[in-house]
Enzyme design. Structure first.
Site, PDB file in Angstrom:
ATOM      1  N   GLU A   1       8.071   2.279  -5.664  1.00 28.53           N
ATOM      2  CA  GLU A   1       8.179   1.862  -4.260  1.00 28.53           C
ATOM      3  C   GLU A   1       8.204   3.073  -3.346  1.00 28.53           C
ATOM      4  O   GLU A   1       8.764   4.115  -3.710  1.00 28.53           O
ATOM      5  CB  GLU A   1       9.499   1.084  -4.066  1.00 28.53           C
ATOM      6  N   ASP A   2       7.650   2.913  -2.148  1.00 31.67           N
ATOM      7  CA  ASP A   2       7.744   3.984  -1.166  1.00 31.67           C
ATOM      8  C   ASP A   2       9.168   4.095  -0.620  1.00 31.67           C
ATOM      9  O   ASP A   2       9.732   5.174  -0.561  1.00 31.67           O
ATOM     10  CB  ASP A   2       6.726   3.768  -0.030  1.00 31.67           C
TER      11      ASP A   2
ATOM     12  N   ASP B   1      14.490  -0.334   1.978  1.00 30.52           N
ATOM     13  CA  ASP B   1      15.083  -0.417   3.316  1.00 30.52           C
ATOM     14  C   ASP B   1      16.136  -1.535   3.287  1.00 30.52           C
ATOM     15  O   ASP B   1      17.282  -1.299   2.925  1.00 30.52           O
ATOM     16  CB  ASP B   1      13.941  -0.674   4.303  1.00 30.52           C
TER      17      ASP B   1
ATOM     18  N   PHE C   1      12.831   5.270  11.416  1.00 29.37           N
ATOM     19  CA  PHE C   1      11.568   4.755  10.914  1.00 29.37           C
ATOM     20  C   PHE C   1      10.686   5.942  10.558  1.00 29.37           C
ATOM     21  O   PHE C   1      10.474   6.835  11.376  1.00 29.37           O
ATOM     22  CB  PHE C   1      10.881   3.838  11.930  1.00 29.37           C
TER      23      PHE C   1
ATOM     24  N   ASP D   1       3.375   3.679   6.644  1.00 26.97           N
ATOM     25  CA  ASP D   1       2.594   3.418   7.852  1.00 26.97           C
ATOM     26  C   ASP D   1       3.426   2.834   8.976  1.00 26.97           C
ATOM     27  O   ASP D   1       4.524   2.337   8.772  1.00 26.97           O
ATOM     28  CB  ASP D   1       1.502   2.394   7.532  1.00 26.97           C
TER      29      ASP D   1
ATOM     30  N   LYS E   1       0.810  -1.198   0.000  1.00 22.67           N
ATOM     31  CA  LYS E   1       0.000   0.000   0.000  1.00 22.67           C
ATOM     32  C   LYS E   1       0.857   1.267   0.000  1.00 22.67           C
ATOM     33  O   LYS E   1       0.399   2.361  -0.332  1.00 22.67           O
ATOM     34  CB  LYS E   1      -0.895   0.024   1.260  1.00 22.67           C
TER      35      LYS E   1
HETATM   36  P1  IMP Z   1      12.535  -3.736   2.588  1.00 23.12           P
HETATM   37  O1  IMP Z   1      12.073  -5.026   2.003  1.00 23.12           O
HETATM   38  O2  IMP Z   1      13.215  -3.954   3.912  1.00 23.12           O
HETATM   39  O3  IMP Z   1      13.381  -2.910   1.644  1.00 23.12           O
HETATM   40  O4  IMP Z   1      11.283  -2.885   2.978  1.00 23.12           O
HETATM   41  C1  IMP Z   1      10.281  -2.626   2.114  1.00 23.12           C
HETATM   42  C2  IMP Z   1       9.006  -2.218   2.787  1.00 23.12           C
HETATM   43  O5  IMP Z   1       9.105  -2.097   4.221  1.00 23.12           O
HETATM   44  C3  IMP Z   1       8.609  -0.853   2.306  1.00 23.12           C
HETATM   45  O6  IMP Z   1       7.922  -0.918   1.080  1.00 23.12           O
HETATM   46  C4  IMP Z   1       7.774  -0.345   3.457  1.00 23.12           C
HETATM   47  O7  IMP Z   1       6.429  -0.786   3.322  1.00 23.12           O
HETATM   48  C5  IMP Z   1       8.379  -0.997   4.684  1.00 23.12           C
HETATM   49  N1  IMP Z   1       9.294  -0.058   5.375  1.00 23.12           N
HETATM   50  C6  IMP Z   1      10.630  -0.087   5.422  1.00 23.12           C
HETATM   51  N2  IMP Z   1      11.130   0.939   6.132  1.00 23.12           N
HETATM   52  C7  IMP Z   1      10.049   1.652   6.542  1.00 23.12           C
HETATM   53  C8  IMP Z   1       9.895   2.865   7.320  1.00 23.12           C
HETATM   54  O8  IMP Z   1      10.837   3.518   7.776  1.00 23.12           O
HETATM   55  N3  IMP Z   1       8.609   3.254   7.523  1.00 23.12           N
HETATM   56  C9  IMP Z   1       7.525   2.589   7.031  1.00 23.12           C
HETATM   57  N4  IMP Z   1       7.627   1.475   6.301  1.00 23.12           N
HETATM   58  C10 IMP Z   1       8.886   1.017   6.069  1.00 23.12           C
HETATM   59 MG    MG Z   2       4.410  -0.905   5.260  1.00 23.14          MG
END
Ligand code: IMP
Ligand code: MG
Length: 178
Positions: free
Chosen positions: A102-103, A106, A155, A162, A46
């Site tokens: 992508e938002d 991380d 974060f 969210d 989302k």
């Molecule tokens: P990754 O797989 O660890 O790169 O994370 C991807 C997903 O984790 C993102 O699309 C977000 O939905 C969530 N996410 C990672 N870091 C944050 C943050 O700081 N705030 C909110 N959501 C996060």
């Molecule tokens: Mg999320």
């Protein structure tokens, strides 16, 4: 939580004005780069719904928008490392130029998974556009073709992001501290 406490744990990191300016620049760059090509934006739900909605208004091309639902975290603030598809695309994307929206990148695990999943559908190309990148927590190196902002290891919530499904409606990207 009562309504009046909703913003108590947040402080603005990237303002709505900074977001608007950067999103416009990204849209203009994408418009130049994809001119004359069959472009499909893949909005990753989302978290990137707001980013996609703003970005697409700065892309001056015939563009399709698809939605892909994924869940990578559960309700915690650290990565579980596992990615679950909760909603698939509604149309075939073979032969199209895909741009994943992508938002935040991380650990990189979600984006890496999505690039591999979508590339398997034989698009003409698969690229990644991320609003935010948190390099401190990277576990896998994913190439980000279009990036809004690099941030510290905090974060963040708001502008679609969210914590436990809340705070997505904040108009700024904010640091969240429990
Ligand atoms: P990754 O797989 O660890 O790169 O994370 C991807 C997903 O984790 C993102 O699309 C977000 O939905 C969530 N996410 C990672 N870091 C944050 C943050 O700081 N705030 C909110 N959501 C996060
Ligand atoms: Mg999320």
């Amino acid at each position: 939580m009562t309504d009046s406490h909703y913003r108590e744990k947040t402080s603005v990191l990237i303002s709505r004005e900074q977001l608007a300016e950067r999103v416009q620049q990204l849209g203009e760059q994408i418009t130049k780069d994809y001119a004359g090509q069959d472009l499909v934006l893949v909005c990753v739900l989302k978290g990137s719904f707001m980013f996609t909605a703003d970005l697409v208004r700065h892309i001056d091309l015939p563009v399709r928008v698809e939605f892909l639902g994924v869940r990578s975290y559960g309700d915690s603030t650290t990565s579980s490392g596992s990615v679950q598809v909760t909603q698939d695309l509604t149309r075939p994307v073979g032969g199209a130029h895909l741009l994943i929206i992508e938002d935040i990148v991380d650990t990189g695990l979600t984006s890496d998974f999505l690039i591999r999943q979508l590339t398997a559908r034989n698009p003409a190309s698969t690229k990644l556009c991320a609003l935010l990148h948190k390099p401190a927590r990277s576990q896998i190196d994913v190439p980000i073709d279009y990036l809004g902002f690099t941030i510290e290891d905090e974060f963040v919530v708001g502008y679609g992001l969210d914590v436990a499904q809340l705070y997505r409606n904040l108009p700024d990207v904010c640091i969240y501290r429990d």
